[in-house]
Write a protein that holds these residues in place. Structure first.
Motif, PDB file in Angstrom:
ATOM      1  N   LEU A  18      -1.454-158.884 -21.962  1.00 61.89           N
ATOM      2  CA  LEU A  18      -1.814-159.700 -22.845  1.00 61.89           C
ATOM      3  C   LEU A  18      -0.864-160.031 -24.113  1.00 61.89           C
ATOM      4  N   HIS A  19       0.225-159.505 -24.153  1.00 60.34           N
ATOM      5  CA  HIS A  19       0.787-159.622 -25.291  1.00 60.34           C
ATOM      6  C   HIS A  19       2.325-160.409 -25.156  1.00 60.34           C
ATOM      7  N   ARG A  55       2.081-149.531 -24.555  1.00 57.63           N
ATOM      8  CA  ARG A  55       0.653-149.368 -24.458  1.00 57.63           C
ATOM      9  C   ARG A  55       0.167-150.601 -25.009  1.00 57.63           C
ATOM     10  N   GLU A  56      -1.165-151.061 -24.168  1.00 62.11           N
ATOM     11  CA  GLU A  56      -1.923-151.822 -24.639  1.00 62.11           C
ATOM     12  C   GLU A  56      -3.315-151.573 -24.217  1.00 62.11           C
ATOM     13  N   THR A  57      -4.341-152.148 -25.021  1.00 54.68           N
ATOM     14  CA  THR A  57      -5.827-151.783 -24.923  1.00 54.68           C
ATOM     15  C   THR A  57      -6.596-153.042 -25.088  1.00 54.68           C
ATOM     16  N   TYR A  58      -7.703-153.027 -24.487  1.00 54.18           N
ATOM     17  CA  TYR A  58      -8.485-153.991 -24.689  1.00 54.18           C
ATOM     18  C   TYR A  58      -9.977-153.262 -24.657  1.00 54.18           C
ATOM     19  N   ALA A  59     -10.610-153.173 -26.005  1.00 55.22           N
ATOM     20  CA  ALA A  59     -12.013-152.624 -26.021  1.00 55.22           C
ATOM     21  C   ALA A  59     -13.112-153.468 -26.566  1.00 55.22           C
ATOM     22  N   LEU A  91      -8.775-161.640 -20.528  1.00 56.03           N
ATOM     23  CA  LEU A  91      -9.467-160.462 -21.020  1.00 56.03           C
ATOM     24  C   LEU A  91     -10.099-159.852 -20.005  1.00 56.03           C
ATOM     25  N   ALA A  92     -10.682-160.656 -18.942  1.00 58.37           N
ATOM     26  CA  ALA A  92     -11.498-159.842 -18.013  1.00 58.37           C
ATOM     27  C   ALA A  92     -10.304-159.085 -17.018  1.00 58.37           C
TER      28      ALA A  92
END
Length: 112
Positions: A18-19, A55-59, A91-92
């Motif tokens: 994502l980044h 690290r990356e996260t999607y919450a 995002l999915a």
């Protein structure tokens, strides 16, 4: 990791799912970025990503659900964003893939 070369900002590095990181991040006259300083920051980012310190996260549902952190020898750079800054398909994909790697991206394997 992918690299893009543009007229401005110059270099864009996509890390993870994502980044994107721009070098230089700002083009205003008040910022005192030098080419040498930007190259050093780019080198630190690349070194951290390939060493598994990214690290990356999607919450989904969180106020700022998209997050990243890069740890270098100079400390940690972290950021947060709203989901509306990203396409729904990205995002999915991130939701499915990042759930499998909750401890962060693994280091790149060394060549033999």
């Amino acid at each position: 990791m992918t690299f893009g070369f543009t007229a401005y900002p110059g270099v864009i590095v996509h890390a993870g799912l994502l980044h994107a990181f721009a070098y230089p991040p700002c083009g205003c006259d008040a910022c005192d970025d030098t080419a040498v300083g930007q190259v050093e920051q780019l080198e630190r980012l690349v070194s951290a990503v390939v060493a598994g310190r990214y690290r990356e996260t999607y919450a989904p549902g969180a106020r700022l659900p998209v997050r990243f952190a890069v740890t270098t020898e100079y400390g940690e750079q972290a950021g947060k964003a709203t989901a509306d800054a990203y396409p729904a398909h990205a995002l999915a994909t991130a939701r499915a893939r990042l759930g499998e790697i909750s401890s962060g991206w693994r280091p790149w394997p060394l060549r033999e």
